[in-house]
Design an enzyme around this catalytic site. Structure first.
Site, PDB file in Angstrom:
ATOM      1  N   SER A  75      -6.899 -11.164   4.444  1.00  0.00           N
ATOM      2  CA  SER A  75      -7.074 -11.839   3.157  1.00  0.00           C
ATOM      3  C   SER A  75      -6.442 -13.225   3.201  1.00  0.00           C
ATOM      4  O   SER A  75      -5.453 -13.450   3.921  1.00  0.00           O
ATOM      5  CB  SER A  75      -6.370 -10.990   2.096  1.00  0.00           C
ATOM      6  OG  SER A  75      -6.201 -11.720   0.912  1.00  0.00           O
TER       7      SER A  75
ATOM      8  N   TYR B 279       1.215  -5.967  -1.195  1.00  0.00           N
ATOM      9  CA  TYR B 279      -0.162  -5.897  -0.701  1.00  0.00           C
ATOM     10  C   TYR B 279      -0.372  -6.927   0.407  1.00  0.00           C
ATOM     11  O   TYR B 279      -0.840  -6.619   1.503  1.00  0.00           O
ATOM     12  CB  TYR B 279      -1.162  -6.141  -1.853  1.00  0.00           C
ATOM     13  CG  TYR B 279      -2.544  -6.477  -1.357  1.00  0.00           C
ATOM     14  CD1 TYR B 279      -3.347  -5.494  -0.775  1.00  0.00           C
ATOM     15  CD2 TYR B 279      -3.051  -7.783  -1.424  1.00  0.00           C
ATOM     16  CE1 TYR B 279      -4.609  -5.812  -0.280  1.00  0.00           C
ATOM     17  CE2 TYR B 279      -4.303  -8.106  -0.946  1.00  0.00           C
ATOM     18  CZ  TYR B 279      -5.075  -7.113  -0.381  1.00  0.00           C
ATOM     19  OH  TYR B 279      -6.322  -7.429   0.117  1.00  0.00           O
TER      20      TYR B 279
ATOM     21  N   LYS C 142      -1.144  -6.768   4.717  1.00  0.00           N
ATOM     22  CA  LYS C 142      -2.203  -7.476   5.467  1.00  0.00           C
ATOM     23  C   LYS C 142      -1.593  -8.238   6.648  1.00  0.00           C
ATOM     24  O   LYS C 142      -2.094  -8.181   7.767  1.00  0.00           O
ATOM     25  CB  LYS C 142      -2.944  -8.447   4.546  1.00  0.00           C
ATOM     26  CG  LYS C 142      -3.788  -7.766   3.490  1.00  0.00           C
ATOM     27  CD  LYS C 142      -4.979  -7.078   4.124  1.00  0.00           C
ATOM     28  CE  LYS C 142      -5.619  -6.078   3.202  1.00  0.00           C
ATOM     29  NZ  LYS C 142      -6.537  -5.160   3.849  1.00  0.00           N
TER      30      LYS C 142
HETATM   31  P1  NAD Z   1     -12.378  -1.093  -2.235  1.00  0.00           P
HETATM   32  O1  NAD Z   1     -11.206  -0.467  -2.888  1.00  0.00           O
HETATM   33  O2  NAD Z   1     -13.648  -1.176  -3.011  1.00  0.00           O
HETATM   34  O3  NAD Z   1     -12.670  -0.393  -0.841  1.00  0.00           O
HETATM   35  C1  NAD Z   1     -11.662   0.155  -0.032  1.00  0.00           C
HETATM   36  C2  NAD Z   1     -12.079   1.575   0.305  1.00  0.00           C
HETATM   37  O4  NAD Z   1     -11.068   2.160   1.125  1.00  0.00           O
HETATM   38  C3  NAD Z   1     -12.224   2.470  -0.927  1.00  0.00           C
HETATM   39  O5  NAD Z   1     -13.507   3.062  -0.926  1.00  0.00           O
HETATM   40  C4  NAD Z   1     -11.117   3.514  -0.772  1.00  0.00           C
HETATM   41  O6  NAD Z   1     -11.513   4.774  -1.275  1.00  0.00           O
HETATM   42  C5  NAD Z   1     -10.886   3.510   0.729  1.00  0.00           C
HETATM   43  N1  NAD Z   1      -9.536   3.907   1.160  1.00  0.00           N
HETATM   44  C6  NAD Z   1      -8.333   3.441   0.727  1.00  0.00           C
HETATM   45  N2  NAD Z   1      -7.332   4.031   1.374  1.00  0.00           N
HETATM   46  C7  NAD Z   1      -7.896   4.888   2.273  1.00  0.00           C
HETATM   47  C8  NAD Z   1      -7.377   5.807   3.237  1.00  0.00           C
HETATM   48  N3  NAD Z   1      -6.070   5.978   3.409  1.00  0.00           N
HETATM   49  N4  NAD Z   1      -8.262   6.521   3.973  1.00  0.00           N
HETATM   50  C9  NAD Z   1      -9.584   6.388   3.805  1.00  0.00           C
HETATM   51  N5  NAD Z   1     -10.130   5.554   2.900  1.00  0.00           N
HETATM   52  C10 NAD Z   1      -9.281   4.814   2.146  1.00  0.00           C
HETATM   53  O7  NAD Z   1     -11.934  -2.568  -1.770  1.00  0.00           O
HETATM   54  P2  NAD Z   1     -12.804  -3.792  -1.244  1.00  0.00           P
HETATM   55  O8  NAD Z   1     -12.769  -4.866  -2.266  1.00  0.00           O
HETATM   56  O9  NAD Z   1     -14.098  -3.310  -0.721  1.00  0.00           O
HETATM   57  O10 NAD Z   1     -11.864  -4.277  -0.056  1.00  0.00           O
HETATM   58  C11 NAD Z   1     -12.063  -3.843   1.278  1.00  0.00           C
HETATM   59  C12 NAD Z   1     -10.970  -4.407   2.138  1.00  0.00           C
HETATM   60  O11 NAD Z   1     -10.963  -5.827   2.029  1.00  0.00           O
HETATM   61  C13 NAD Z   1      -9.567  -3.947   1.744  1.00  0.00           C
HETATM   62  O12 NAD Z   1      -8.798  -3.748   2.909  1.00  0.00           O
HETATM   63  C14 NAD Z   1      -9.035  -5.128   0.954  1.00  0.00           C
HETATM   64  O13 NAD Z   1      -7.636  -5.205   1.000  1.00  0.00           O
HETATM   65  C15 NAD Z   1      -9.673  -6.303   1.681  1.00  0.00           C
HETATM   66  N6  NAD Z   1      -9.795  -7.499   0.842  1.00  0.00           N
HETATM   67  C16 NAD Z   1     -10.421  -7.431  -0.364  1.00  0.00           C
HETATM   68  C17 NAD Z   1     -10.493  -8.559  -1.181  1.00  0.00           C
HETATM   69  C18 NAD Z   1     -11.149  -8.491  -2.531  1.00  0.00           C
HETATM   70  O14 NAD Z   1     -10.917  -9.388  -3.345  1.00  0.00           O
HETATM   71  N7  NAD Z   1     -11.982  -7.499  -2.834  1.00  0.00           N
HETATM   72  C19 NAD Z   1      -9.940  -9.774  -0.744  1.00  0.00           C
HETATM   73  C20 NAD Z   1      -9.338  -9.822   0.513  1.00  0.00           C
HETATM   74  C21 NAD Z   1      -9.259  -8.669   1.306  1.00  0.00           C
HETATM   75  N1  UFG Z   2      -7.654 -15.396 -13.786  1.00  0.00           N
HETATM   76  C1  UFG Z   2      -7.626 -15.641 -15.150  1.00  0.00           C
HETATM   77  N2  UFG Z   2      -7.802 -14.575 -15.989  1.00  0.00           N
HETATM   78  C2  UFG Z   2      -8.014 -13.306 -15.540  1.00  0.00           C
HETATM   79  C3  UFG Z   2      -8.041 -13.068 -14.139  1.00  0.00           C
HETATM   80  C4  UFG Z   2      -7.849 -14.148 -13.288  1.00  0.00           C
HETATM   81  O1  UFG Z   2      -7.434 -16.774 -15.584  1.00  0.00           O
HETATM   82  O2  UFG Z   2      -8.152 -12.384 -16.360  1.00  0.00           O
HETATM   83  C5  UFG Z   2      -7.502 -16.536 -12.857  1.00  0.00           C
HETATM   84  C6  UFG Z   2      -6.283 -16.423 -11.943  1.00  0.00           C
HETATM   85  O3  UFG Z   2      -5.153 -16.970 -12.574  1.00  0.00           O
HETATM   86  C7  UFG Z   2      -6.757 -17.227 -10.717  1.00  0.00           C
HETATM   87  C8  UFG Z   2      -8.272 -16.984 -10.683  1.00  0.00           C
HETATM   88  O4  UFG Z   2      -8.614 -16.554 -12.000  1.00  0.00           O
HETATM   89  O5  UFG Z   2      -6.545 -18.595 -10.936  1.00  0.00           O
HETATM   90  C9  UFG Z   2      -8.683 -15.900  -9.689  1.00  0.00           C
HETATM   91  O6  UFG Z   2      -7.913 -14.721  -9.931  1.00  0.00           O
HETATM   92  P1  UFG Z   2      -8.303 -13.311  -9.264  1.00  0.00           P
HETATM   93  O7  UFG Z   2      -7.353 -12.304  -9.781  1.00  0.00           O
HETATM   94  O8  UFG Z   2      -9.756 -13.046  -9.428  1.00  0.00           O
HETATM   95  O9  UFG Z   2      -8.091 -13.574  -7.700  1.00  0.00           O
HETATM   96  P2  UFG Z   2      -6.793 -14.035  -6.900  1.00  0.00           P
HETATM   97  O10 UFG Z   2      -7.129 -15.329  -6.240  1.00  0.00           O
HETATM   98  O11 UFG Z   2      -5.588 -13.987  -7.718  1.00  0.00           O
HETATM   99  O12 UFG Z   2      -6.642 -12.873  -5.807  1.00  0.00           O
HETATM  100  C10 UFG Z   2      -7.757 -12.372  -5.053  1.00  0.00           C
HETATM  101  C11 UFG Z   2      -7.520 -10.905  -4.723  1.00  0.00           C
HETATM  102  C12 UFG Z   2      -6.355 -10.773  -3.776  1.00  0.00           C
HETATM  103  C13 UFG Z   2      -6.569 -11.629  -2.573  1.00  0.00           C
HETATM  104  C14 UFG Z   2      -6.824 -13.067  -2.982  1.00  0.00           C
HETATM  105  C15 UFG Z   2      -7.155 -13.925  -1.792  1.00  0.00           C
HETATM  106  O13 UFG Z   2      -7.259 -10.162  -5.895  1.00  0.00           O
HETATM  107  O14 UFG Z   2      -6.288  -9.448  -3.332  1.00  0.00           O
HETATM  108  O15 UFG Z   2      -7.921 -13.111  -3.902  1.00  0.00           O
HETATM  109  O16 UFG Z   2      -8.191 -13.348  -1.078  1.00  0.00           O
HETATM  110  F1  UFG Z   2      -5.463 -11.590  -1.813  1.00  0.00           F
END
Ligand code: NAD
Ligand code: UFG
Length: 333
Positions: free
Chosen positions: A124, A148, A152
């Site tokens: 991330s 979190y 990572k």
């Molecule tokens: P998500 O929660 O939709 O998907 C993650 C999946 O992993 C879920 O289906 C959950 O049931 C499964 N899981 C969690 N722990 C587990 C375990 N111990 N064993 C087996 N399955 C398990 O999340 P996502 O948004 O699809 O994110 C996928 C990956 O990308 C994650 O590692 C997340 O940290 C990373 N990521 C997501 C974002 C974002 O904004 N969505 C940003 C950066 C990184």
């Molecule tokens: N924001 C608002 N109101 C809300 C939610 C968010 O103003 O209700 C603003 C936040 O302050 C930020 C922007 O919208 O400026 C984006 O916020 P998000 O929560 O959507 O995303 P973040 O950038 O904070 O974090 C996301 C994921 C993290 C990841 C990061 C970088 O949640 O897990 O992107 O990949 F680490």
């Protein structure tokens, strides 16, 4: 021969599984369904027109992970499985470290025992902490501000050490920026539990009338309109990045990190306006205090992914807003 997709029924994993299947890859999906539903398997099959094996297995259950490897010839792993909510990770750090780190250690150990040495990991942009300058390049200093993010960064280091101990490994670290949007069919997308934390799901809930208004967390940042700037990327573009990463892992050994972002930053108010325009829906909002832990600006320099993976994002903000709403409209009751 198959690719193991951990977390494959989750938001990003499901979109990636569809693209892998569409390309003709064989996949095995593993998920404990802690944050996704079994019905996702049917959606993936329907949208890809292909079948695959699913295991409801927890990465913390090592014998079960071993069984998956015994029953399948796994050549590569795309590792999405993990807990991902920043706020929750501050309340439950032990659960987050255990799930994400121990889960990964189990997975990597089983891979090693089975001679499987290619992994693409979901990292991330959070590993860049509060960057001194933007756009962010992969060689910027790394730091984290919450459990979190620390999981990572620790996993990145664990995988790097695994490579150092055995140079036959291929480790691709994909640092995602802010994934939003949904599959163009409107059938699958992001469906958070409870009140959404992230901006786009929150806007969608306001549009659907489930929440009254959006709280904009601060308008006194040093940005063009004072609200926070991020690099939003369509989830299907992100999914396609994993196919390119697998291609790379098949060709090289070593550890490489890639930013998966568009390279463009949009503010919170830019997103509100774009959503209103794309979907012809008014979004009520109020300016509130900054959210603790938020940074002002975060966007990628995606040049390395373009040059070395041959990948770049092609879907624009209008598409992201339209696809997000199409999914929400069809699926949020
Ligand atoms: P998500 O929660 O939709 O998907 C993650 C999946 O992993 C879920 O289906 C959950 O049931 C499964 N899981 C969690 N722990 C587990 C375990 N111990 N064993 C087996 N399955 C398990 O999340 P996502 O948004 O699809 O994110 C996928 C990956 O990308 C994650 O590692 C997340 O940290 C990373 N990521 C997501 C974002 C974002 O904004 N969505 C940003 C950066 C990184
Ligand atoms: N924001 C608002 N109101 C809300 C939610 C968010 O103003 O209700 C603003 C936040 O302050 C930020 C922007 O919208 O400026 C984006 O916020 P998000 O929560 O959507 O995303 P973040 O950038 O904070 O974090 C996301 C994921 C993290 C990841 C990061 C970088 O949640 O897990 O992107 O990949 F680490």
């Amino acid at each position: 021969m198959a690719i193991l997709v951990t977390g494959g029924t989750g938001y990003i994993g499901s979109h990636t599984s569809i693209e892998l299947l569409k390309r003709g890859e064989r996949i095995v999906v593993l998920d404990n369904l802690s944050n996704s539903k079994i019905e996702m398997c049917d959606s993936i099959k329907k949208l890809s027109g292909k079948d695959f094996k699913f295991y409801q297995v927890d990465l913390l259950d090592k014998p079960e992970v071993e069984r998956v490897f015994k029953e399948n010839k796994i050549e590569e792993v795309i590792h999405f499985a993990g807990l991902k909510a920043v706020g929750e990770s501050c309340e439950k750090p032990i659960e987050y470290y255990h799930n994400n780190i121990t889960g990964t250690l189990n997975l990597v150990d089983v891979m090693r025992k089975n001679g499987c040495k290619k992994i693409v990991f979901s990292s991330s942009a959070t590993v860049y902490g509060d960057p001194k300058t933007v756009p962010i390049k992969e060689d910027f200093p790394l730091s984290t501000t919450n459990p979190y993010g620390s999981t990572k960064l620790m996993i990145e280091r664990i995988l790097t050490d695994v490579y150092k101990s055995d140079n036959e490994w291929s480790v691709i670290l994909l640092r995602y920026f802010n994934p939003i949007g949904a599959h163009e069919s409107g059938e699958i997308g992001e469906n958070p539990n409870g009140i959404p934390n992230n901006l786009m799901p929150y806007i969608n809930y306001v549009a659907a009338g489930k929440l009254d208004h959006l709280n904009v967390f601060g308008n006194d940042y040093d940005t063009h309109d004072g609200t926070g700037v991020r690099d939003y990327i369509h989830v299907v573009d992100l999914a396609l990045g994993h196919l390119k990463a697998i291609d790379k892992a098949r060709k090289i050994t070593g550890v490489e990190a890639y930013n998966l972002g568009t390279g463009t930053g949009y503010s919170v108010l830019d997103i509100v306006k774009a959503f209103e325009k794309a979907n012809d829906i008014k979004i009520k909002y109020e300016i509130t205090n900054r959210r603790p832990g938020d940074i002002a600006v975060c966007f990628a320099d995606p040049t390395k992914a373009k040059e070395e993976l041959g990948w770049e994002a092609t879907r624009d903000l209008e598409q992201m807003c339209k696809d997000s709403w199409k999914y929400t409209k069809n699926n949020i009751k």
